[in-house]
Design an enzyme around this catalytic site. Structure first.
Site, short mmCIF file in Angstrom:
data_model
loop_
_atom_site.label_atom_id
_atom_site.label_comp_id
_atom_site.label_asym_id
_atom_site.label_seq_id
_atom_site.Cartn_x
_atom_site.Cartn_y
_atom_site.Cartn_z
N LYS A 136 0.85 -1.19 0.00
CA LYS A 136 0.00 0.00 0.00
C LYS A 136 0.88 1.23 0.00
O LYS A 136 1.96 1.24 0.61
CB LYS A 136 -0.91 0.02 1.24
N GLU A 150 -9.40 11.51 12.78
CA GLU A 150 -8.66 10.30 13.17
C GLU A 150 -7.79 10.50 14.41
O GLU A 150 -6.85 11.29 14.40
CB GLU A 150 -7.79 9.81 12.01
N GLU A 169 -7.54 -2.63 2.41
CA GLU A 169 -6.76 -1.46 2.81
C GLU A 169 -6.88 -1.21 4.31
O GLU A 169 -5.89 -0.92 4.99
CB GLU A 169 -7.25 -0.23 2.03
N GLU A 179 -11.28 11.04 -4.58
CA GLU A 179 -11.24 10.96 -3.12
C GLU A 179 -10.47 12.14 -2.53
O GLU A 179 -10.89 12.74 -1.54
CB GLU A 179 -10.60 9.64 -2.67
#
Length: 391
Positions: free
Chosen positions: A141, A197, A241, A377
């Protein structure tokens, strides 16, 4: 230390109203912190030794008579960039923000010029480079980001922008951190944002981490919006992911913990702009002397903002991205003399300097990623700051 916990009759927590440019501000779901002035600056010449440097600064402050010193500030994505950490002269701690829906937002500026760095076509080419590296087997990733450079017709009203962000992001983490030092000859810089987050928090023996990975843009139509959330929960690509990130966080934390609770499946959470896959991880420490910054530096950077394996992904990012991330995808937060604290992932953010803003947004690239979807995104993620600006 001055504690401020009262709210005014309209429900607006007063610490947000008291913010001035140059202060440190962090609003979380549990508390609001306002730091003003500089009692001392933490030596951050070596980011690899941050834990000891913070301990030393707090110890010296206590020996000098500070009752309950707290280190606050921002830590960058790269260890080659110095962190900005201080012990404020005055710390005020209040309850969580309570903002009423009838409280008005105001534009923080009037007109703007916007430049994309890189341009969309170049970003798409970068995503293809990332996919080539994944196909070659060097990484699983990679998170690739882009930036918007915005020039305003007049100076940015930092305080109004902070209030707008808090209004739009009532359940997240709204922050502002002063990045300039007394030796800087340029105009003051402020890191500002509204992150969804939590990297990690530590209170006594209890810790919480809340990694997010896998996203969908929100829709104005309620039916389409709910469909986006459902598709996200069912997406093989996004679940993969997310799993990569959760497993990395688990591996980083389990050595510190007697118990670590990692849910088997993620849930979805929403911000004004995005749906996210979310896993809340909780644990009990083996050693209560472990500090929040010990945990944060052990986690940073997670695959949610860098990639996996970390060093290989970081090296690829440096080759593909045409700018220095600075404090974007770093962390912002606080740590007290008991080691308690909370550190938030620095996303949905911008740096302000005079009439200029630099916005950042990234997307996680894994096998099966579609470059056009990743570009979309990042555009959606810019929405948090752009809405706050009134753009």
């Amino acid at each position: 230390m001055i504690n401020a916990t009262a709210t005014n009759k309209r429900g607006q927590a007063p610490l947000l109203e008291h913010y001035q440019k140059g202060d440190f501000f962090l609003a979380s779901p549990l508390r609001t912190i306002l730091g003003r002035g500089v009692y001392s600056t933490v030596d951050t010449s070596n980011n690899h030794g941050l834990s000891n440097q913070i301990r030393n600064a707090l110890t010296q402050a206590k020996l000098a008579g500070q009752n309950k010193p707290i280190v606050v500030g921002a830590i960058p994505f790269s260890t080659s960039t110095a962190a900005k950490l201080v012990i404020p002269k005055d710390i005020r701690i209040g309850s969580s923000l309570s903002i009423q829906d009838d409280e008005c937002k105001k534009a923080s500026s009037s007109s703007f010029e916007i430049q994309s760095v890189p341009e969309p076509e170049a970003y798409l080419a970068g995503v293809l480079q990332g996919l080539d590296a994944i196909e070659a087997g060097s990484i699983q990733k990679i998170v690739l980001s882009r930036s918007l450079h915005i020039t305003s017709a007049n100076r940015i009203d930092t305080h109004q922008l902070l209030k707008n962000l808090a209004f739009d992001n009532k359940s997240g983490y709204t922050f502002a951190a002063h990045l300039s030092t007394e030796n800087d000859h340029l105009e003051d810089r402020t890191l500002i944002g509204a992150s969804p987050e939590l990297l990690v928090s530590k209170m006594g023996e209890k810790i919480v981490a809340n990694p997010l990975a896998g996203s969908r843009p929100r829709c104005k139509d309620p039916i389409e919006d709910e469909q986006q959330a459902k598709e996200l929960l069912d997406s093989t690509k996004d679940l993969h992911e997310h799993t990569v990130v959760v497993e990395a966080v688990k591996q980083s934390l389990q050595g510190f913990c007697l118990e670590l609770d990692v849910p088997n499946k993620p849930t979805v959470i929403k911000t004004e702009a995005m749906w996210h896959l979310s896993t809340e991880i909780t644990g009990t420490l083996k050693d209560s002397q472990v500090t929040s910054i010990d945990l944060a530096t052990a986690l940073h950077p997670t695959p949610a903002v860098c990639g996996y394996p970390t060093e290989d992904a970081r090296n690829a990012i440096e080759k593909i991205e045409p700018f220095d991330r600075g404090f974007f995808t770093g962390m912002v937060g606080w740590c007290d003399a008991s080691g308690n604290g909370e550190w938030v992932v620095t996303i949905r953010c911008a740096e302000i300097q005079g009439n200029n803003l630099q916005l950042y947004a990234g997307a996680g690239i894994v096998a099966g990623s579609n470059p056009d979807d990743e570009l979309a995104e990042t555009a959606a993620k810019f929405g948090t700051m752009l809405q706050g600006m009134g753009i």
